[in-house]
Design a protein around this motif. Structure first.
Motif, PDB file in Angstrom:
ATOM      1  N   ILE A 238       0.805  -1.210   0.000  1.00 19.54           N
ATOM      2  CA  ILE A 238       0.000   0.000   0.000  1.00 19.54           C
ATOM      3  C   ILE A 238       0.842   1.266   0.000  1.00 19.54           C
ATOM      4  CG2 ILE A 238      -0.302   0.069   2.523  1.00 19.54           C
ATOM      5  CD1 ILE A 238      -3.247   0.935   1.923  1.00 19.54           C
ATOM      6  N   ASP A 239       1.950   1.284   0.729  1.00 19.06           N
ATOM      7  CA  ASP A 239       2.759   2.506   0.778  1.00 19.06           C
ATOM      8  C   ASP A 239       3.368   2.804  -0.591  1.00 19.06           C
ATOM      9  OD1 ASP A 239       2.209   2.899   3.457  1.00 19.06           O
ATOM     10  OD2 ASP A 239       3.992   1.824   4.144  1.00 19.06           O
ATOM     11  N   ARG A 240       3.809   1.772  -1.301  1.00 19.93           N
ATOM     12  CA  ARG A 240       4.395   1.981  -2.634  1.00 19.93           C
ATOM     13  C   ARG A 240       3.320   2.410  -3.633  1.00 19.93           C
ATOM     14  NH1 ARG A 240       9.608   0.734  -3.049  1.00 19.93           N
ATOM     15  NH2 ARG A 240      10.570  -0.673  -1.536  1.00 19.93           N
ATOM     16  N   PHE A 241       2.154   1.754  -3.597  1.00 21.00           N
ATOM     17  CA  PHE A 241       1.060   2.156  -4.488  1.00 21.00           C
ATOM     18  C   PHE A 241       0.671   3.614  -4.240  1.00 21.00           C
ATOM     19  CE2 PHE A 241      -0.423  -2.346  -5.363  1.00 21.00           C
ATOM     20  CZ  PHE A 241      -0.413  -2.230  -6.738  1.00 21.00           C
TER      21      PHE A 241
ATOM     22  N   ILE B 207       7.636   4.253 -10.270  1.00 24.92           N
ATOM     23  CA  ILE B 207       7.167   2.871 -10.173  1.00 24.92           C
ATOM     24  C   ILE B 207       7.711   2.260  -8.886  1.00 24.92           C
ATOM     25  CG2 ILE B 207       7.069   0.631 -11.299  1.00 24.92           C
ATOM     26  CD1 ILE B 207       5.712   2.929 -12.840  1.00 24.92           C
ATOM     27  N   GLY B 208       6.814   1.747  -8.070  1.00 27.92           N
ATOM     28  CA  GLY B 208       7.208   1.215  -6.777  1.00 27.92           C
ATOM     29  C   GLY B 208       7.334   2.267  -5.699  1.00 27.92           C
ATOM     30  N   GLY B 209       6.945   3.507  -6.032  1.00 25.87           N
ATOM     31  CA  GLY B 209       6.968   4.574  -5.050  1.00 25.87           C
ATOM     32  C   GLY B 209       8.233   5.398  -5.109  1.00 25.87           C
ATOM     33  N   PRO B 210       8.188   6.619  -4.579  1.00 29.40           N
ATOM     34  CA  PRO B 210       9.351   7.502  -4.604  1.00 29.40           C
ATOM     35  C   PRO B 210      10.565   6.842  -3.948  1.00 29.40           C
ATOM     36  CG  PRO B 210       7.395   8.715  -3.959  1.00 29.40           C
ATOM     37  CD  PRO B 210       7.012   7.273  -3.969  1.00 29.40           C
TER      38      PRO B 210
ATOM     39  N   PRO C  27      15.838   0.306  -9.020  1.00 27.70           N
ATOM     40  CA  PRO C  27      15.351  -0.527 -10.133  1.00 27.70           C
ATOM     41  C   PRO C  27      14.951  -1.926  -9.695  1.00 27.70           C
ATOM     42  CG  PRO C  27      17.207   0.789 -10.855  1.00 27.70           C
ATOM     43  CD  PRO C  27      17.086   1.017  -9.377  1.00 27.70           C
ATOM     44  N   ASP C  28      15.713  -2.543  -8.800  1.00 30.27           N
ATOM     45  CA  ASP C  28      15.344  -3.873  -8.310  1.00 30.27           C
ATOM     46  C   ASP C  28      14.041  -3.831  -7.531  1.00 30.27           C
ATOM     47  OD1 ASP C  28      17.463  -6.142  -8.739  1.00 30.27           O
ATOM     48  OD2 ASP C  28      18.644  -4.345  -8.363  1.00 30.27           O
ATOM     49  N   GLU C  29      13.890  -2.823  -6.673  1.00 27.60           N
ATOM     50  CA  GLU C  29      12.651  -2.707  -5.898  1.00 27.60           C
ATOM     51  C   GLU C  29      11.462  -2.430  -6.807  1.00 27.60           C
ATOM     52  OE1 GLU C  29      14.499  -0.955  -1.701  1.00 27.60           O
ATOM     53  OE2 GLU C  29      13.906   0.424  -3.316  1.00 27.60           O
ATOM     54  N   ALA C  30      11.648  -1.608  -7.826  1.00 27.68           N
ATOM     55  CA  ALA C  30      10.560  -1.321  -8.761  1.00 27.68           C
ATOM     56  C   ALA C  30      10.147  -2.579  -9.513  1.00 27.68           C
ATOM     57  CB  ALA C  30      10.979  -0.228  -9.736  1.00 27.68           C
ATOM     58  N   ALA C  31      11.134  -3.387  -9.933  1.00 32.15           N
ATOM     59  CA  ALA C  31      10.820  -4.629 -10.651  1.00 32.15           C
ATOM     60  C   ALA C  31      10.070  -5.597  -9.748  1.00 32.15           C
ATOM     61  CB  ALA C  31      12.102  -5.265 -11.175  1.00 32.15           C
ATOM     62  N   ASP C  32      10.539  -5.744  -8.516  1.00 38.28           N
ATOM     63  CA  ASP C  32       9.859  -6.659  -7.597  1.00 38.28           C
ATOM     64  C   ASP C  32       8.447  -6.177  -7.294  1.00 38.28           C
ATOM     65  OD1 ASP C  32      12.038  -8.367  -7.478  1.00 38.28           O
ATOM     66  OD2 ASP C  32      12.886  -7.403  -5.699  1.00 38.28           O
ATOM     67  N   PHE C  33       8.269  -4.866  -7.159  1.00 37.78           N
ATOM     68  CA  PHE C  33       6.938  -4.313  -6.941  1.00 37.78           C
ATOM     69  C   PHE C  33       6.018  -4.616  -8.119  1.00 37.78           C
ATOM     70  CE2 PHE C  33       4.161  -0.742  -8.067  1.00 37.78           C
ATOM     71  CZ  PHE C  33       3.293  -0.735  -6.995  1.00 37.78           C
ATOM     72  N   ALA C  34       6.491  -4.366  -9.340  1.00 40.43           N
ATOM     73  CA  ALA C  34       5.663  -4.596 -10.524  1.00 40.43           C
ATOM     74  C   ALA C  34       5.234  -6.053 -10.626  1.00 40.43           C
ATOM     75  CB  ALA C  34       6.414  -4.173 -11.782  1.00 40.43           C
ATOM     76  N   LEU C  35       6.150  -6.959 -10.337  1.00 43.69           N
ATOM     77  CA  LEU C  35       5.835  -8.381 -10.479  1.00 43.69           C
ATOM     78  C   LEU C  35       4.956  -8.890  -9.341  1.00 43.69           C
ATOM     79  CD1 LEU C  35       9.303  -9.681 -11.673  1.00 43.69           C
ATOM     80  CD2 LEU C  35       7.219  -9.473 -13.038  1.00 43.69           C
ATOM     81  N   ALA C  36       5.123  -8.308  -8.150  1.00 41.98           N
ATOM     82  CA  ALA C  36       4.357  -8.791  -6.998  1.00 41.98           C
ATOM     83  C   ALA C  36       2.967  -8.201  -6.923  1.00 41.98           C
ATOM     84  CB  ALA C  36       5.120  -8.487  -5.705  1.00 41.98           C
TER      85      ALA C  36
ATOM     86  N   GLY D  10      13.476   7.865  -8.000  1.00 44.45           N
ATOM     87  CA  GLY D  10      13.021   6.525  -8.324  1.00 44.45           C
ATOM     88  C   GLY D  10      12.966   6.299  -9.819  1.00 44.45           C
ATOM     89  N   ALA D  11      12.298   5.220 -10.215  1.00 47.39           N
ATOM     90  CA  ALA D  11      12.140   4.878 -11.631  1.00 47.39           C
ATOM     91  C   ALA D  11      10.961   5.670 -12.182  1.00 47.39           C
ATOM     92  CB  ALA D  11      11.900   3.378 -11.796  1.00 47.39           C
ATOM     93  N   MET D  12      11.248   6.788 -12.807  1.00 44.47           N
ATOM     94  CA  MET D  12      10.222   7.752 -13.208  1.00 44.47           C
ATOM     95  C   MET D  12       9.741   7.452 -14.624  1.00 44.47           C
ATOM     96  SD  MET D  12      10.149   9.365 -10.412  1.00 44.47           S
ATOM     97  CE  MET D  12       8.975  10.655 -10.836  1.00 44.47           C
ATOM     98  N   MET D  13       8.418   7.287 -14.770  1.00 47.47           N
ATOM     99  CA  MET D  13       7.827   6.978 -16.069  1.00 47.47           C
ATOM    100  C   MET D  13       6.591   7.838 -16.278  1.00 47.47           C
ATOM    101  SD  MET D  13       8.378   2.845 -16.230  1.00 47.47           S
ATOM    102  CE  MET D  13       8.310   2.811 -18.020  1.00 47.47           C
ATOM    103  N   ALA D  14       6.397   8.259 -17.517  1.00 42.88           N
ATOM    104  CA  ALA D  14       5.351   9.230 -17.837  1.00 42.88           C
ATOM    105  C   ALA D  14       3.962   8.610 -17.757  1.00 42.88           C
ATOM    106  CB  ALA D  14       5.582   9.810 -19.230  1.00 42.88           C
ATOM    107  N   ASN D  15       2.985   9.453 -17.381  1.00 45.15           N
ATOM    108  CA  ASN D  15       1.600   9.010 -17.310  1.00 45.15           C
ATOM    109  C   ASN D  15       0.683  10.062 -17.915  1.00 45.15           C
ATOM    110  OD1 ASN D  15       1.156  11.071 -15.377  1.00 45.15           O
ATOM    111  ND2 ASN D  15       1.496   9.687 -13.669  1.00 45.15           N
ATOM    112  N   LYS D  16      -0.561   9.652 -18.162  1.00 45.72           N
ATOM    113  CA  LYS D  16      -1.610  10.589 -18.567  1.00 45.72           C
ATOM    114  C   LYS D  16      -2.925  10.129 -17.966  1.00 45.72           C
ATOM    115  CE  LYS D  16      -3.802  12.962 -22.471  1.00 45.72           C
ATOM    116  NZ  LYS D  16      -3.817  13.154 -23.960  1.00 45.72           N
ATOM    117  N   VAL D  17      -3.609  11.068 -17.364  1.00 43.96           N
ATOM    118  CA  VAL D  17      -4.849  10.795 -16.641  1.00 43.96           C
ATOM    119  C   VAL D  17      -5.869  11.838 -17.068  1.00 43.96           C
ATOM    120  CG1 VAL D  17      -5.909  10.762 -14.332  1.00 43.96           C
ATOM    121  CG2 VAL D  17      -3.589   9.840 -14.665  1.00 43.96           C
ATOM    122  N   TRP D  18      -7.141  11.418 -17.131  1.00 43.97           N
ATOM    123  CA  TRP D  18      -8.241  12.359 -17.328  1.00 43.97           C
ATOM    124  C   TRP D  18      -8.853  12.706 -15.985  1.00 43.97           C
ATOM    125  CZ3 TRP D  18      -7.711  14.296 -21.822  1.00 43.97           C
ATOM    126  CH2 TRP D  18      -7.440  13.518 -22.968  1.00 43.97           C
ATOM    127  N   LEU D  19      -9.008  13.984 -15.711  1.00 46.99           N
ATOM    128  CA  LEU D  19      -9.739  14.463 -14.544  1.00 46.99           C
ATOM    129  C   LEU D  19     -11.098  14.948 -15.027  1.00 46.99           C
ATOM    130  CD1 LEU D  19      -6.922  16.459 -12.715  1.00 46.99           C
ATOM    131  CD2 LEU D  19      -7.613  14.081 -12.357  1.00 46.99           C
TER     132      LEU D  19
END
Length: 285
Positions: free
Chosen positions: A28-31, A219-222, A226-235, A271-280
């Motif tokens: 939850i903290d990473r999300f 990805i995986g939180g601030p 890279p290892d933590e981000a990968a483990d987060f994505a997979l878990a 962290g592993a910074m990746m671009a996003n786009k959201v509609w408000l």
């Protein structure tokens, strides 16, 4: 390459009631750290006023509910709704000292509330998982007073979200993932804004206003490596489940590719910074 018949992004409300709710709570903290700026943008646009009564749809661990409660002040009230009993338990724990916040574990598509109607409804990524969205939004409309407002954060199309496209690209280099039904319940079910406008109109909402939010998310939180981000994505993300079904060797190779990807996107201290786009999106009942 290993074949799979499962679209990893196809998630329904009942998935959140079980496995996905547990996964979200575990991480939850990473999300929450990953999408916190989007929640801040949603609440800034919603501009909740003191004294208003607010429903937080798909409230998860309750952070957006607590933020909304600070805006309403003690004379207002916030009700968090989520289908996950695990997340509702966490939200109640966090809100123990906040008397103007309460939580219900329920399916918002069918829930009835004795103290309805409310003034407002907000949702940070909690509105895209209904199996029957037309019926669900009709039910939500009945929970809001005439003239009341809803504010939603919904993901734009996957092609506009490099964080998802690049993760899916890694997964597709190892397993065969079928092309999804773009309107199937899941994170990107509302990417087609004409579809969303039609749902809202049928439910009785009017005057929709939509603005784009674009930024980067860690990805995986601030601060995640890279290892933590990968483990987060997979878990915690659905691609992990699809890759795990293909076997340990496939999963290990995909993890190595994710570590390389996140290493290329890693910004020290961020962290592993990746671009996003959201509609408000906002609309009036």
């Amino acid at each position: 390459m290993t074949a799979t018949t499962t679209d990893p992004n196809a998630l329904k409300g009942e998935d959140w009631a079980g496995e996905m709710g547990v996964k979200w709570l575990t991480h939850i903290d990473r999300f929450e750290g990953m999408i916190a700026p989007i929640g801040d943008a949603l609440l800034a646009r919603a501009a909740i006023a003191p004294g208003e009564r607010v429903i937080d749809l798909g409230c998860g661990g309750g952070l957006t509910s607590l933020a909304a409660a600070r805006a309403t002040g003690p004379q207002g009230a916030v009700l968090g709704l989520d289908i996950s009993p695990d997340l509702i338990d966490e939200a109640r724990r966090r809100a123990a000292d906040h008397p103007n916040v309460s939580f219900i574990c329920a399916d918002a598509a069918t829930v009835t509330l004795d103290d309805a109607p409310y003034d407002r409804l907000i949702s940070r990524f909690g509105s895209m998982f209904f199996a029957e969205p037309y019926a669900a939004f009709t039910n939500l409309h009945g929970l809001i007073r005439p003239g009341g407002r809803i504010d939603l954060a919904i993901w734009a199309a996957p092609r506009d979200n490099p964080w998802m496209m690049e993760l899916m690209g890694v997964a597709r280099s190892h397993i065969d993932i079928p092309s999804p039904d773009p309107r199937a319940p899941g994170p990107f079910a509302f990417a087609d804004l004409d579809y969303v406008r039609d749902i809202l109109a049928h439910a009785g909402f009017s005057a929709p206003e939509i603005v784009a939010y674009q930024g980067e998310q860690a990805i995986g939180g601030p601060g995640a490596t890279p290892d933590e981000a990968a483990d987060f994505a997979l878990a915690s993300m659905a691609i992990g489940r699809a890759l795990a079904q293909a076997g340990d060797d496939v999963l290990a190779r995909a993890r190595a590719d994710l570590v390389r990807l996140f290493g290329q996107r890693h910004v020290p201290g961020q962290g592993a910074m990746m671009a996003n786009k959201v509609w408000l999106l906002s609309a009036t009942a």
